[in-house]
Motif scaffolding. Sequence first.
Motif, PDB file in Angstrom:
ATOM      1  N   ARG A 107      -9.071   9.415  10.823  1.00 25.38           N
ATOM      2  CA  ARG A 107      -9.981   8.568  10.036  1.00 25.38           C
ATOM      3  C   ARG A 107      -9.551   7.111  10.123  1.00 25.38           C
ATOM      4  NH1 ARG A 107      -9.331  12.979   5.710  1.00 25.38           N
ATOM      5  NH2 ARG A 107      -7.352  11.884   5.437  1.00 25.38           N
ATOM      6  N   VAL A 108     -10.530   6.216  10.202  1.00 27.72           N
ATOM      7  CA  VAL A 108     -10.252   4.785  10.313  1.00 27.72           C
ATOM      8  C   VAL A 108     -10.174   4.170   8.917  1.00 27.72           C
ATOM      9  CG1 VAL A 108     -11.083   2.573  11.198  1.00 27.72           C
ATOM     10  CG2 VAL A 108     -11.416   4.656  12.547  1.00 27.72           C
ATOM     11  N   HIS A 109      -9.140   3.375   8.694  1.00 29.92           N
ATOM     12  CA  HIS A 109      -8.973   2.646   7.435  1.00 29.92           C
ATOM     13  C   HIS A 109      -8.822   1.167   7.736  1.00 29.92           C
ATOM     14  CE1 HIS A 109      -8.029   6.377   5.160  1.00 29.92           C
ATOM     15  NE2 HIS A 109      -7.573   6.758   6.336  1.00 29.92           N
ATOM     16  N   ARG A 143       5.621 -15.485  11.263  1.00 27.97           N
ATOM     17  CA  ARG A 143       4.555 -14.466  11.231  1.00 27.97           C
ATOM     18  C   ARG A 143       3.397 -14.991  10.391  1.00 27.97           C
ATOM     19  NH1 ARG A 143       6.033 -10.340  14.847  1.00 27.97           N
ATOM     20  NH2 ARG A 143       8.138  -9.600  14.355  1.00 27.97           N
ATOM     21  N   ALA A 144       2.233 -14.377  10.601  1.00 27.02           N
ATOM     22  CA  ALA A 144       1.102 -14.646   9.717  1.00 27.02           C
ATOM     23  C   ALA A 144       1.447 -14.157   8.309  1.00 27.02           C
ATOM     24  CB  ALA A 144      -0.137 -13.925  10.231  1.00 27.02           C
ATOM     25  N   THR A 145       0.965 -14.878   7.299  1.00 25.33           N
ATOM     26  CA  THR A 145       1.238 -14.482   5.908  1.00 25.33           C
ATOM     27  C   THR A 145       0.195 -13.499   5.388  1.00 25.33           C
ATOM     28  OG1 THR A 145       0.053 -16.456   5.195  1.00 25.33           O
ATOM     29  CG2 THR A 145       2.451 -16.587   5.305  1.00 25.33           C
ATOM     30  N   GLY A 146      -0.952 -13.455   6.036  1.00 24.22           N
ATOM     31  CA  GLY A 146      -1.983 -12.503   5.632  1.00 24.22           C
ATOM     32  C   GLY A 146      -2.640 -11.909   6.859  1.00 24.22           C
ATOM     33  N   ILE A 147      -2.933 -10.614   6.820  1.00 23.22           N
ATOM     34  CA  ILE A 147      -3.613  -9.962   7.940  1.00 23.22           C
ATOM     35  C   ILE A 147      -4.658  -8.988   7.412  1.00 23.22           C
ATOM     36  CG2 ILE A 147      -1.667 -10.117   9.546  1.00 23.22           C
ATOM     37  CD1 ILE A 147      -1.092  -7.140   8.962  1.00 23.22           C
ATOM     38  N   ARG A 148      -5.628  -8.713   8.271  1.00 25.34           N
ATOM     39  CA  ARG A 148      -6.511  -7.580   8.058  1.00 25.34           C
ATOM     40  C   ARG A 148      -6.218  -6.602   9.186  1.00 25.34           C
ATOM     41  NH1 ARG A 148     -11.321  -7.616   5.240  1.00 25.34           N
ATOM     42  NH2 ARG A 148     -11.351  -9.888   5.379  1.00 25.34           N
ATOM     43  N   LEU A 149      -5.990  -5.361   8.818  1.00 23.58           N
ATOM     44  CA  LEU A 149      -5.510  -4.359   9.769  1.00 23.58           C
ATOM     45  C   LEU A 149      -6.469  -3.181   9.790  1.00 23.58           C
ATOM     46  CD1 LEU A 149      -2.853  -3.321  11.391  1.00 23.58           C
ATOM     47  CD2 LEU A 149      -2.418  -2.024   9.304  1.00 23.58           C
ATOM     48  N   LYS A 150      -6.769  -2.723  11.011  1.00 20.79           N
ATOM     49  CA  LYS A 150      -7.504  -1.469  11.166  1.00 20.79           C
ATOM     50  C   LYS A 150      -6.544  -0.449  11.742  1.00 20.79           C
ATOM     51  CE  LYS A 150     -12.401  -2.327  11.932  1.00 20.79           C
ATOM     52  NZ  LYS A 150     -13.405  -2.589  12.962  1.00 20.79           N
ATOM     53  N   ALA A 151      -6.552   0.761  11.205  1.00 22.18           N
ATOM     54  CA  ALA A 151      -5.688   1.808  11.750  1.00 22.18           C
ATOM     55  C   ALA A 151      -6.278   3.161  11.406  1.00 22.18           C
ATOM     56  CB  ALA A 151      -4.277   1.694  11.178  1.00 22.18           C
ATOM     57  N   GLN A 152      -5.916   4.149  12.208  1.00 25.69           N
ATOM     58  CA  GLN A 152      -6.305   5.522  11.910  1.00 25.69           C
ATOM     59  C   GLN A 152      -5.170   6.222  11.174  1.00 25.69           C
ATOM     60  OE1 GLN A 152      -7.611   5.808  16.167  1.00 25.69           O
ATOM     61  NE2 GLN A 152      -8.954   7.405  15.345  1.00 25.69           N
ATOM     62  N   ASP A 153      -5.539   7.266  10.446  1.00 30.55           N
ATOM     63  CA  ASP A 153      -4.509   8.097   9.815  1.00 30.55           C
ATOM     64  C   ASP A 153      -4.270   9.326  10.692  1.00 30.55           C
ATOM     65  OD1 ASP A 153      -6.554   9.925   9.289  1.00 30.55           O
ATOM     66  OD2 ASP A 153      -6.793   9.257   7.194  1.00 30.55           O
ATOM     67  N   HIS A 176       0.826  -1.207   0.000  1.00 30.29           N
ATOM     68  CA  HIS A 176       0.000   0.000   0.000  1.00 30.29           C
ATOM     69  C   HIS A 176       0.861   1.259   0.000  1.00 30.29           C
ATOM     70  CE1 HIS A 176      -2.722  -3.134   1.526  1.00 30.29           C
ATOM     71  NE2 HIS A 176      -3.689  -2.398   1.032  1.00 30.29           N
ATOM     72  N   GLY A 177       2.169   1.112  -0.279  1.00 29.34           N
ATOM     73  CA  GLY A 177       3.033   2.298  -0.294  1.00 29.34           C
ATOM     74  C   GLY A 177       3.336   2.798   1.103  1.00 29.34           C
ATOM     75  N   TYR A 178       3.528   4.103   1.190  1.00 22.38           N
ATOM     76  CA  TYR A 178       3.890   4.738   2.461  1.00 22.38           C
ATOM     77  C   TYR A 178       2.663   4.836   3.357  1.00 22.38           C
ATOM     78  CZ  TYR A 178       4.769   8.802   5.472  1.00 22.38           C
ATOM     79  OH  TYR A 178       4.863   9.654   6.531  1.00 22.38           O
ATOM     80  N   LEU A 179       2.745   4.259   4.552  1.00 21.93           N
ATOM     81  CA  LEU A 179       1.602   4.247   5.469  1.00 21.93           C
ATOM     82  C   LEU A 179       2.014   4.771   6.840  1.00 21.93           C
ATOM     83  CD1 LEU A 179       0.080   0.686   4.876  1.00 21.93           C
ATOM     84  CD2 LEU A 179      -0.890   2.875   4.113  1.00 21.93           C
TER      85      LEU A 179
END
Length: 167
Positions: free
Chosen positions: A122-124, A108-118, A73-76
């Motif tokens: 805002r929640v992404h 480590r897990a190979t796939g994750i779903r992540l919630k984070a604010q910017d 996702h590029g720069y986060l």
Amino acid sequence: MAVLDILKLPDPRLKRLAAPVGRFDRGLRELAADLEETRLAGPSAVGIAAPQVGRLERIVIVDVSGRPKTPNHGYLVLVNPEIVHWEGFAIGREGCLSVPDYTGNVIRATGIRLKAQDLEGRVHEYVMEGFEARAVQHELDHLDGLLFVDRVVSRRTDLHRRKVHQT
Ligand code: NI
């Protein structure tokens, strides 16, 4: 902006729990800018977490876009990040600005779903895989006072001394 000092193992501040970010203000934006400048100033790190510069706040930066053939996702800038789903697992080699003399093999897990604010609060939600998912898991560990050396199965066989420092 400023390049900040990176805390190194065994600095006890690396073992502490970081607090949630509550204010999405100019101070937070300045911290994010300083973290990014610090990340880019040293050996090519794909991520950095605020506790590594002595700020016990839940904010990390990840950017694996420089690695070829890695979905990303590029720069986060990830504020108050939280992994809400894990899948798969794999062993992979990791390094850390706070552990400059070693790399290590970590599961480590190979796939994750992540919630984070910017930085505006805002929640992404992100679906991540592969090296980006690994980098995020590594950085989030810093927020809970964990280093990759705490996760190697065997310090004798899974830790490797770096021969030369990358520049
Ligand atoms: Ni690290």
